[in-house]
Motif scaffolding. Structure first.
Motif, PDB file in Angstrom:
ATOM      1  N   TRP A  33      -8.524  -6.329   6.382  1.00  0.00           N
ATOM      2  CA  TRP A  33      -7.916  -7.576   7.028  1.00  0.00           C
ATOM      3  C   TRP A  33      -8.772  -7.852   5.766  1.00  0.00           C
ATOM      4  CZ3 TRP A  33      -4.417  -6.854   9.775  1.00  0.00           C
ATOM      5  CH2 TRP A  33      -4.306  -6.402  11.374  1.00  0.00           C
ATOM      6  N   ALA A  34      -9.449  -7.775   5.169  1.00  0.00           N
ATOM      7  CA  ALA A  34     -10.060  -8.333   3.725  1.00  0.00           C
ATOM      8  C   ALA A  34      -9.383  -8.312   2.674  1.00  0.00           C
ATOM      9  CB  ALA A  34     -11.334  -7.991   3.947  1.00  0.00           C
ATOM     10  N   SER A  35      -8.794  -6.919   2.962  1.00  0.00           N
ATOM     11  CA  SER A  35      -7.904  -6.703   1.537  1.00  0.00           C
ATOM     12  C   SER A  35      -6.621  -6.560   1.629  1.00  0.00           C
ATOM     13  CB  SER A  35      -7.646  -4.538   1.843  1.00  0.00           C
ATOM     14  OG  SER A  35      -6.652  -4.103   0.104  1.00  0.00           O
ATOM     15  N   MET A  36      -6.110  -7.464   3.029  1.00  0.00           N
ATOM     16  CA  MET A  36      -4.784  -8.062   2.723  1.00  0.00           C
ATOM     17  C   MET A  36      -4.912  -9.093   2.988  1.00  0.00           C
ATOM     18  SD  MET A  36      -3.455  -6.626   6.348  1.00  0.00           S
ATOM     19  CE  MET A  36      -1.905  -7.812   6.186  1.00  0.00           C
ATOM     20  N   GLY A  37      -6.134 -10.024   2.779  1.00  0.00           N
ATOM     21  CA  GLY A  37      -6.416 -11.433   2.358  1.00  0.00           C
ATOM     22  C   GLY A  37      -6.175 -11.404   0.609  1.00  0.00           C
ATOM     23  N   GLU A  96       2.743  -4.601   3.322  1.00  0.00           N
ATOM     24  CA  GLU A  96       0.644  -4.172   3.034  1.00  0.00           C
ATOM     25  C   GLU A  96      -0.059  -3.945   3.925  1.00  0.00           C
ATOM     26  OE1 GLU A  96       1.835  -8.949   3.571  1.00  0.00           O
ATOM     27  OE2 GLU A  96       2.754  -6.452   3.490  1.00  0.00           O
ATOM     28  N   PHE A  97       0.354  -4.019   5.862  1.00  0.00           N
ATOM     29  CA  PHE A  97      -0.539  -3.289   6.224  1.00  0.00           C
ATOM     30  C   PHE A  97      -0.729  -2.354   6.722  1.00  0.00           C
ATOM     31  CE2 PHE A  97      -1.166  -2.361  10.884  1.00  0.00           C
ATOM     32  CZ  PHE A  97      -2.725  -2.898  10.859  1.00  0.00           C
ATOM     33  N   ALA A  98       0.496  -1.497   6.361  1.00  0.00           N
ATOM     34  CA  ALA A  98       0.232  -0.044   6.444  1.00  0.00           C
ATOM     35  C   ALA A  98      -0.282   0.334   5.308  1.00  0.00           C
ATOM     36  CB  ALA A  98       1.824   0.855   6.399  1.00  0.00           C
ATOM     37  N   MET A  99      -0.378   0.050   4.096  1.00  0.00           N
ATOM     38  CA  MET A  99      -0.545   0.074   2.777  1.00  0.00           C
ATOM     39  C   MET A  99      -1.992   0.019   2.786  1.00  0.00           C
ATOM     40  SD  MET A  99       0.348  -0.521  -0.959  1.00  0.00           S
ATOM     41  CE  MET A  99       2.391  -0.336  -0.579  1.00  0.00           C
ATOM     42  N   ALA A 100      -2.492  -1.252   3.445  1.00  0.00           N
ATOM     43  CA  ALA A 100      -3.925  -1.226   3.123  1.00  0.00           C
ATOM     44  C   ALA A 100      -4.773  -0.452   4.379  1.00  0.00           C
ATOM     45  CB  ALA A 100      -4.226  -2.590   3.638  1.00  0.00           C
ATOM     46  N   LEU A 101      -4.220  -0.477   5.238  1.00  0.00           N
ATOM     47  CA  LEU A 101      -4.997   0.380   6.429  1.00  0.00           C
ATOM     48  C   LEU A 101      -5.042   1.936   5.982  1.00  0.00           C
ATOM     49  CD1 LEU A 101      -5.988   0.758   8.966  1.00  0.00           C
ATOM     50  CD2 LEU A 101      -3.577   0.956  10.025  1.00  0.00           C
ATOM     51  N   THR A 102      -4.025   2.427   4.895  1.00  0.00           N
ATOM     52  CA  THR A 102      -3.489   4.429   4.618  1.00  0.00           C
ATOM     53  C   THR A 102      -4.875   4.010   3.957  1.00  0.00           C
ATOM     54  OG1 THR A 102      -1.921   4.223   4.931  1.00  0.00           O
ATOM     55  CG2 THR A 102      -2.755   6.101   3.839  1.00  0.00           C
ATOM     56  N   GLN A 103      -4.919   3.161   2.558  1.00  0.00           N
ATOM     57  CA  GLN A 103      -6.283   3.513   1.846  1.00  0.00           C
ATOM     58  C   GLN A 103      -7.053   3.096   2.170  1.00  0.00           C
ATOM     59  OE1 GLN A 103      -4.865   0.509  -1.198  1.00  0.00           O
ATOM     60  NE2 GLN A 103      -2.945   1.041  -2.192  1.00  0.00           N
ATOM     61  N   GLN A 104      -7.919   2.381   3.271  1.00  0.00           N
ATOM     62  CA  GLN A 104      -9.109   1.836   3.652  1.00  0.00           C
ATOM     63  C   GLN A 104     -10.038   3.288   4.260  1.00  0.00           C
ATOM     64  OE1 GLN A 104     -11.540  -0.343   2.759  1.00  0.00           O
ATOM     65  NE2 GLN A 104      -9.259  -1.450   2.108  1.00  0.00           N
ATOM     66  N   ALA A 161      -4.782 -16.689   1.357  1.00  0.00           N
ATOM     67  CA  ALA A 161      -4.532 -16.759   2.315  1.00  0.00           C
ATOM     68  C   ALA A 161      -5.424 -16.833   3.813  1.00  0.00           C
ATOM     69  CB  ALA A 161      -6.056 -15.393   2.560  1.00  0.00           C
ATOM     70  N   ASP A 162      -5.809 -18.260   3.167  1.00  0.00           N
ATOM     71  CA  ASP A 162      -6.227 -18.923   4.997  1.00  0.00           C
ATOM     72  C   ASP A 162      -5.338 -19.596   5.093  1.00  0.00           C
ATOM     73  OD1 ASP A 162      -5.679 -20.179   2.454  1.00  0.00           O
ATOM     74  OD2 ASP A 162      -7.069 -21.813   2.851  1.00  0.00           O
ATOM     75  N   GLU A 163      -3.831 -19.816   5.157  1.00  0.00           N
ATOM     76  CA  GLU A 163      -2.625 -20.050   5.217  1.00  0.00           C
ATOM     77  C   GLU A 163      -2.221 -19.311   6.250  1.00  0.00           C
ATOM     78  OE1 GLU A 163      -0.650 -22.384   1.586  1.00  0.00           O
ATOM     79  OE2 GLU A 163      -2.159 -23.589   1.619  1.00  0.00           O
ATOM     80  N   ASP A 164      -1.954 -17.887   5.746  1.00  0.00           N
ATOM     81  CA  ASP A 164      -1.422 -16.920   6.765  1.00  0.00           C
ATOM     82  C   ASP A 164      -1.932 -16.782   8.384  1.00  0.00           C
ATOM     83  OD1 ASP A 164      -0.727 -14.783   7.785  1.00  0.00           O
ATOM     84  OD2 ASP A 164      -0.300 -13.513   6.465  1.00  0.00           O
ATOM     85  N   GLN A 165      -1.433 -17.576   8.939  1.00  0.00           N
ATOM     86  CA  GLN A 165      -1.335 -17.852  10.610  1.00  0.00           C
ATOM     87  C   GLN A 165      -2.016 -16.202  11.455  1.00  0.00           C
ATOM     88  OE1 GLN A 165       0.969 -21.483  12.400  1.00  0.00           O
ATOM     89  NE2 GLN A 165      -0.668 -22.345  10.843  1.00  0.00           N
ATOM     90  N   ASP A 166      -0.828 -15.495  10.635  1.00  0.00           N
ATOM     91  CA  ASP A 166      -0.401 -13.961  11.463  1.00  0.00           C
ATOM     92  C   ASP A 166      -1.454 -13.559  11.576  1.00  0.00           C
ATOM     93  OD1 ASP A 166       2.046 -14.630  12.810  1.00  0.00           O
ATOM     94  OD2 ASP A 166       2.808 -13.928  11.348  1.00  0.00           O
ATOM     95  N   LEU A 167      -2.556 -13.417   9.998  1.00  0.00           N
ATOM     96  CA  LEU A 167      -3.012 -12.620   9.496  1.00  0.00           C
ATOM     97  C   LEU A 167      -4.212 -13.186  10.515  1.00  0.00           C
ATOM     98  CD1 LEU A 167      -4.445 -10.621   7.871  1.00  0.00           C
ATOM     99  CD2 LEU A 167      -4.659 -12.141   5.486  1.00  0.00           C
ATOM    100  N   GLU A 168      -4.750 -14.392  10.316  1.00  0.00           N
ATOM    101  CA  GLU A 168      -6.176 -14.674  11.030  1.00  0.00           C
ATOM    102  C   GLU A 168      -5.643 -14.360  13.052  1.00  0.00           C
ATOM    103  OE1 GLU A 168      -8.678 -16.242   9.812  1.00  0.00           O
ATOM    104  OE2 GLU A 168      -8.065 -16.128   8.393  1.00  0.00           O
ATOM    105  N   LEU A 169      -4.513 -14.231  13.691  1.00  0.00           N
ATOM    106  CA  LEU A 169      -4.094 -14.215  14.728  1.00  0.00           C
ATOM    107  C   LEU A 169      -4.612 -12.917  14.963  1.00  0.00           C
ATOM    108  CD1 LEU A 169      -3.172 -15.288  17.145  1.00  0.00           C
ATOM    109  CD2 LEU A 169      -1.005 -14.386  17.140  1.00  0.00           C
ATOM    110  N   ALA A 170      -3.851 -11.874  13.940  1.00  0.00           N
ATOM    111  CA  ALA A 170      -4.708 -10.139  14.006  1.00  0.00           C
ATOM    112  C   ALA A 170      -5.873  -9.673  14.417  1.00  0.00           C
ATOM    113  CB  ALA A 170      -3.824  -9.463  12.652  1.00  0.00           C
TER     114      ALA A 170
END
Length: 791
Positions: free
Chosen positions: A365-369, A316-324, A376-385
């Motif tokens: 990051w907002a799109s992945m959230g 989902e990171f590659a997809m969201a980054l490509t779309q944005q 979304a608030d439980e995804d620690q890797d996303l917050e670290l990213a």
């Protein structure tokens, strides 16, 4: 005369022995005696020169403490021994020793000279060493490492007296060198005097901190031992900084075990013994202090984080980054179209800026959230990213090709390709980087992060092209009648039937135009899908699973016992294994050798439980760093990033695919405008739709030809790699350099517990998959119209 000879040998110049003109020589000396006195004069001259030059080195001060220690040893040991020999000869003459004094108290000159015959070669050799200390190699000044290497070479001269002299000087030189090493590995401090002669230097780049200078490293020190010393000193410096703010860190005390290890070394230093002592000190430091700063769980979480975001483990990171990124580019060009023609200053005025790149990442990051929903608030890797990852503009190509390696000079003879995949996301060079937080910099180096930053745009570009091609099938009006022709009763009237025929004829013409485009897009899509599947599932996933299994091997990885016809006694253990926790689980930081346990169990006739690899090795940060560097080297090679023909052909194909997608979208927009003009009377007087449609069709045919050629060129590059035996030999060379593989293992670790990369991927496997696409062969291309315009 004897008195004059002995004074001259003691270091006092004598006119009797130093007359250059033979006619001025002492008149009572015969020619034969003059020849004997010439050898004595030569020895006296060597003694005097050695005294003066050694005093100059010691008193004035040489830049190298090792050279000063060697000069001091020459003065205090060998020159003192020579003067002692002179006194012994003098005492023998005074005692009327029969070996020196003959009948009628006559002292033969030959007897006196023969007493010093064994010193001539030794003094000449010492004079050569002193000259080497003063001038060095090629007159550039002598370094301590050069002197040690020279003395070790002199051990092979074949003369026993020279060997013994060299051994004494080696002991002095290596003792001085070991004192410098001790200050670094025990206290983390560079030598206060002569630090410019030490092989560890402060880096000019503040990011690295300290680096190894290979020219200052003695040859008998192995590269692994040198890197271990560098790691120990770096860790002690870090501990010293953290100890003032955090309690419980005791990295600089309890040095007695480490001192015992160093004091047990003998001179000349043996490479194996030195490496063993350094490894013991490193492991002891890791067990006592570093496990508190950098637990293994944090290392695994960090590497998993890099795997998820840099190697696209989270799709989902590659997809969201490509779309944005696509949305940002569309908005830029839309604003450019709204500007007056005279205000357009060229494409440079519409290039993406640094702030916009950062805004795209924030939207990602907002799109992945949003994808995560309420969790979304439980995804620690996303917050670290959000905190660590950054997108930043950079050069289109690195300053120099990045070499693959995992030690000071242990490098694969291949470098990463400099193909600018980083230009594809925003049409400007952009890379994903990460701030290395402390203490992760103890095992994660900037060069490792640079490798990740090179692999990320490579994998992201393939995923991005795959997404763009897939999106073409979402344009409904290109695939079928949309909207559909009117049905009964409206379509049954005369005007309705005419409209139905008009819409069907329009779609049939456009379908014929798009047929070749769909075939080309489908072929390219198959190529990208199979390539991406190979890279992600057969390379990245397999290598990561093997590396992760090596780090966490204490869970279930136990060596199977070979079958035997005899009954196997019951496995009994009377005490917990060393390196286990209270709950019975192994602690990789405290794991120690269990050889004593196995021996005692075997003596009782029992078969002890075979310990897991984690119990046989210690995962200290340097071992993790070495294994991680090896993992990255093999990963980059298996990702085909070391083959420039492949990366260049793939880059050209991706550029042409982007052009193909843009032309198809442009053609769809033209057809939509033509439909509005024909059906609703919406006319744009500033656009000639027919001519623009013809231009886009011609450009589309040209791009289709380039895409087909790009696929063929990429497959040809793969076939070349398959035929290149050296390409596969590099991976075997990596494994041999890391450790000698144990045939009984499956490729995760060897007999010493060192990491051995998995045998992942294989170009032949990718080619086998691509061969199932019949359009890649000549017959298949003709059958479906890839090679010509007939369908």
């Amino acid at each position: 005369m004897l008195h004059e000879i002995l004074l001259s040998l003691s270091g006092n110049p004598s006119p009797l022995l130093r007359t250059d003109n033979p006619s001025d020589a002492f008149p009572l000396v015969s020619p034969s005696e003059r020849e004997l006195l010439a050898s004595v004069a030569h020895l006296s001259d060597l003694h005097i020169k050695l005294q003066s030059h050694v005093a100059q080195i010691v008193s004035v001060g040489h830049a190298s403490t090792i050279c000063r220690a060697t000069a001091t040893a020459i003065k205090s040991v060998h020159l003192t021994a020579f003067r002692r020999k002179v006194r012994e000869v003098e005492e023998g003459i005074l005692r009327r020793d029969p070996d020196l004094v003959g009948a009628y108290n006559i002292v033969p000159l030959t007897a006196v000279v023969s007493e010093f015959s064994g010193w001539t070669r030794r003094m000449e050799w010492l004079w050569g060493i002193v000259q080497f200390i003063l001038t060095g190699n090629k007159g550039n000044g002598c370094r301590g490492a050069q002197l040690i290497d020279r003395l070790r070479t002199e051990l092979q001269t074949g003369y026993l007296d020279i060997e013994q002299t060299a051994l004494s000087l080696i002991s002095a030189a290596e003792a001085a060198w070991l004192k410098q090493v001790s200050a670094w590995i025990l206290y983390g401090r560079l030598p206060s005097f002569g630090g410019e002669d030490f092989f560890i230097q402060k880096a000019k780049d503040a990011v690295e901190g300290y680096v190894i200078e290979p020219t200052l490293l003695p040859t008998f020190v192995s590269e692994s031992a040198a890197s271990s010393m560098l790691f120990i000193g770096r860790s002690l410096n870090y501990v010293r900084e953290k100890s003032s703010t955090e309690s419980g860190l005791q990295g600089l005390d309890n040095l007695s075990p480490h001192l015992k290890e160093l004091s047990a070394l003998t001179y000349p230093l043996e490479p194996a013994s030195l490496s063993r002592a350094i490894t013991t000190i490193r492991i002891g430091l890791s067990r006592s202090t570093l496990q508190k700063l950098l637990p293994l769980s944090r290392v695994i979480d960090t590497l998993r984080f890099l795997r998820d975001f840099f190697l696209l483990g989270r799709g989902e990171f590659a997809m969201a980054l490509t779309q944005q990124a696509d949305a940002k580019l569309r908005s830029r060009w839309k604003r450019a179209d709204n500007l007056a023609y005279e205000k357009r200053e060229g494409l440079g005025a519409f290039a993406v800026k640094e702030g916009e790149v950062m805004a795209v990442l924030a939207k990602t990051w907002a799109s992945m959230g949003l994808m995560q929903g309420q969790h979304a608030d439980e995804d620690q890797d996303l917050e670290l990213a959000r905190e660590l990852l950054h997108l930043q503009l950079t050069k289109s190509k690195p300053d120099a090709p990045l070499s693959l390696g995992y030690g000071p000079s242990q490098q694969i003879p291949r470098t990463l390709a400099t193909t600018p995949f980083r230009n594809l996301l925003f049409s400007v060079p952009v890379v994903l980087t990460m701030e290395i937080p402390s203490p992760l910099d103890m095992f994660l180096s900037p060069s490792d992060l640079q490798t990740y930053s090179i692999a990320n745009p490579y994998l992201l570009s393939i995923r991005r092209a795959h997404i763009h091609l897939t999106d073409l099938w979402k344009i409904t009006s290109l695939r079928k009648h949309h909207p559909a022709p009117p049905g009964p009763p409206a379509g049954s009237t005369r005007s309705g039937k005419a409209k139905v025929r008009l819409l069907r004829d329009r779609f049939r013409v456009r379908s014929n135009v798009m047929r070749s485009t769909w075939v080309t897009a489908n072929a390219a899509l198959f190529f990208l899908a199979e390539t991406e599947s190979y890279l992600q599932t057969e390379v990245v996933a397999v290598l990561w699973d093997g590396f992760h299994a090596w780090m966490t091997a204490h869970e279930e990885r136990v060596r199977p016992r070979p079958p035997s016809s005899e009954a196997v006694p019951k496995v009994t253990t009377t005490a917990p294994l060393e390196g286990t926790c209270d709950n019975g689980t192994e602690d990789v930081w405290l794991a120690q050798s269990t050889s004593a346990l196995r021996i005692s169990a075997r003596s009782r006739g029992e078969h002890p439980a075979v310990p897991t690899p984690a119990c046989r090795r210690h995962h200290d940060p340097q071992s993790l760093a070495t294994a991680h560097a090896c993992y990255l080297a093999v990963l980059s090679h298996r990702l085909l990033l070391t083959s420039t023909p492949w990366t260049d052909s793939l880059f050209g194909l991706l550029v042409n695919i982007d052009h193909l997608v843009a032309l198809v979208q442009r053609l769809q927009g033209i057809w939509t405008s033509m439909d509005l003009e024909a059906d609703a009377g919406v006319v744009d007087a500033f656009i000639d739709l027919e001519n623009e449609e013809a231009d886009v069709k011609a450009a589309l045919q040209e791009v289709e030809r380039k895409v087909k050629g790009g696929v063929e060129e990429a497959i040809a590059a793969l076939r070349t790699m398959e035929a290149d035996t050296g390409f596969a030999d590099d991976i075997d060379r990596v494994s041999r350099n890391v450790a000698s593989a144990d045939p009984g293992e499956d490729g995760v670790y060897d007999a010493q517990g060192q990491y051995i990369p998995e045998r992942a991927g294989g170009v032949e496997r990718l080619l086998m998959k691509l061969e199932f696409g019949g359009w890649f062969t000549g017959s298949g291309a003709e059958a479906i119209g890839l090679g010509n315009e007939t369908y």
